[in-house]
Motif scaffolding. Structure first.
Motif, mmCIF file in Angstrom:
data_model
loop_
_atom_site.group_PDB
_atom_site.id
_atom_site.type_symbol
_atom_site.label_atom_id
_atom_site.label_comp_id
_atom_site.label_asym_id
_atom_site.label_seq_id
_atom_site.Cartn_x
_atom_site.Cartn_y
_atom_site.Cartn_z
ATOM 1 N N LEU A 1 0.669 -0.927 0.018
ATOM 2 C CA LEU A 1 -0.343 0.036 -0.270
ATOM 3 C C LEU A 1 1.554 0.779 0.543
ATOM 4 N N PHE A 2 2.246 1.249 0.807
ATOM 5 C CA PHE A 2 3.004 2.878 0.455
ATOM 6 C C PHE A 2 2.952 2.125 -0.780
ATOM 7 N N GLU A 3 3.820 1.691 -1.528
ATOM 8 C CA GLU A 3 4.726 1.881 -2.897
ATOM 9 C C GLU A 3 3.301 1.925 -3.593
ATOM 10 N N LYS A 4 2.021 2.008 -3.393
ATOM 11 C CA LYS A 4 0.590 1.908 -4.311
ATOM 12 C C LYS A 4 0.677 3.136 -4.126
ATOM 13 N N TYR A 5 0.239 3.766 -3.227
ATOM 14 C CA TYR A 5 -0.041 5.488 -2.364
ATOM 15 C C TYR A 5 1.181 6.711 -3.033
ATOM 16 N N SER A 6 2.509 5.776 -2.794
ATOM 17 C CA SER A 6 3.622 6.759 -2.877
ATOM 18 C C SER A 6 4.185 6.769 -5.126
ATOM 19 N N THR A 7 3.439 5.582 -5.454
ATOM 20 C CA THR A 7 3.231 5.677 -6.449
ATOM 21 C C THR A 7 1.623 6.810 -7.439
ATOM 22 N N LEU A 8 1.164 7.095 -6.636
ATOM 23 C CA LEU A 8 -0.193 7.671 -7.380
ATOM 24 C C LEU A 8 0.235 9.214 -6.880
ATOM 25 N N SER A 9 0.622 9.223 -5.394
ATOM 26 C CA SER A 9 0.704 10.766 -5.341
ATOM 27 C C SER A 9 2.233 11.316 -6.176
ATOM 28 N N GLU A 10 3.149 10.443 -6.570
ATOM 29 C CA GLU A 10 4.435 11.049 -7.427
ATOM 30 C C GLU A 10 3.946 11.068 -9.359
ATOM 31 N N LYS A 11 2.830 10.665 -9.341
ATOM 32 C CA LYS A 11 1.741 10.972 -10.471
ATOM 33 C C LYS A 11 1.081 11.810 -10.553
ATOM 34 N N LEU A 12 0.566 12.104 -9.230
ATOM 35 C CA LEU A 12 -0.450 13.355 -9.518
ATOM 36 C C LEU A 12 0.725 14.256 -9.700
ATOM 37 N N LEU A 13 1.821 14.507 -8.745
ATOM 38 C CA LEU A 13 1.943 15.537 -9.075
ATOM 39 C C LEU A 13 2.913 15.711 -10.205
ATOM 40 N N GLU A 14 3.565 15.117 -11.120
ATOM 41 C CA GLU A 14 4.035 15.155 -12.370
ATOM 42 C C GLU A 14 2.581 16.077 -12.900
ATOM 43 N N ALA A 15 1.098 15.140 -13.091
ATOM 44 C CA ALA A 15 0.686 15.884 -14.033
ATOM 45 C C ALA A 15 0.452 17.138 -13.435
ATOM 46 N N ALA A 16 0.400 17.674 -11.911
ATOM 47 C CA ALA A 16 0.102 18.915 -12.136
ATOM 48 C C ALA A 16 1.451 19.839 -12.827
ATOM 49 N N ASP A 17 2.762 19.385 -12.750
ATOM 50 C CA ASP A 17 3.736 19.662 -12.946
ATOM 51 C C ASP A 17 3.805 19.951 -14.146
ATOM 52 N N GLU A 18 2.964 18.965 -15.404
ATOM 53 C CA GLU A 18 3.004 19.170 -16.666
ATOM 54 C C GLU A 18 1.590 19.845 -17.107
ATOM 55 N N GLY A 19 1.203 20.848 -16.145
ATOM 56 C CA GLY A 19 -0.418 21.094 -16.263
ATOM 57 C C GLY A 19 -1.157 19.881 -16.511
ATOM 58 N N LYS A 20 -1.442 18.810 -16.610
ATOM 59 C CA LYS A 20 -2.613 18.035 -16.792
ATOM 60 C C LYS A 20 -3.625 18.051 -16.437
ATOM 61 N N LYS A 21 -5.188 18.952 -15.651
ATOM 62 C CA LYS A 21 -5.256 19.098 -14.976
ATOM 63 C C LYS A 21 -6.361 17.656 -14.769
ATOM 64 N N ASP A 22 -7.034 17.591 -16.162
ATOM 65 C CA ASP A 22 -7.520 16.000 -15.942
ATOM 66 C C ASP A 22 -7.383 15.107 -15.326
ATOM 67 N N GLU A 23 -6.534 14.638 -15.183
ATOM 68 C CA GLU A 23 -5.583 13.759 -14.862
ATOM 69 C C GLU A 23 -4.887 13.850 -13.144
ATOM 70 N N VAL A 24 -4.691 15.342 -13.429
ATOM 71 C CA VAL A 24 -4.613 15.493 -11.524
ATOM 72 C C VAL A 24 -6.182 15.192 -10.908
ATOM 73 N N LYS A 25 -7.208 15.533 -11.826
ATOM 74 C CA LYS A 25 -8.079 15.167 -10.979
ATOM 75 C C LYS A 25 -8.519 13.732 -11.145
ATOM 76 N N LYS A 26 -8.106 13.083 -12.168
ATOM 77 C CA LYS A 26 -8.392 10.979 -12.109
ATOM 78 C C LYS A 26 -7.459 10.772 -11.016
ATOM 79 N N LEU A 27 -6.250 11.136 -10.654
ATOM 80 C CA LEU A 27 -5.725 10.653 -9.675
ATOM 81 C C LEU A 27 -5.458 11.182 -8.156
ATOM 82 N N TYR A 28 -6.222 12.500 -8.163
ATOM 83 C CA TYR A 28 -6.932 12.291 -6.821
ATOM 84 C C TYR A 28 -7.742 11.920 -6.180
#
Length: 97
Positions: free
Chosen positions: A33-60
């Protein structure tokens, strides 16, 4: 943070990176679970950095879909006589002059 995600405020989301790392530590004793949520949060932050609002909403949505977050989604109703940790130390003690 939900309001920032809904509004597409990616700067606010990026500023909360330390909070994600702190929150991920909740699952530190369960490596899967730690790996799952760490990966999800990293993907979320990367999507936010790249300006992908829809992907951020989906990942959140995926990140907060865990049952651990259910109590946080419902506001706590309190009356004026409810004791909290903050109200415990708010008054004067007999030692205060």
């Amino acid at each position: 943070l939900k309001d920032a995600v809904d509004a597409g405020d990616l700067e606010t989301i990026l500023k909360k990176e330390p909070k994600f790392k702190l929150l991920n530590s909740y699952w530190r004793n369960d490596p899967a679970l730690f790996e799952k949520y760490s990966t999800l949060s990293e993907k979320l932050l990367e999507a936010a950095d790249e300006g992908k609002k829809d992907e951020v909403k989906k990942l959140y949505q995926e990140y907060t879909s865990d049952s651990v977050f259910e109590p946080l989604k419902q506001p706590i109703k309190r009356n004026k006589f409810t004791m909290t940790m903050f109200s415990y130390g708010a008054g004067k003690s007999y030692n205060d002059a």
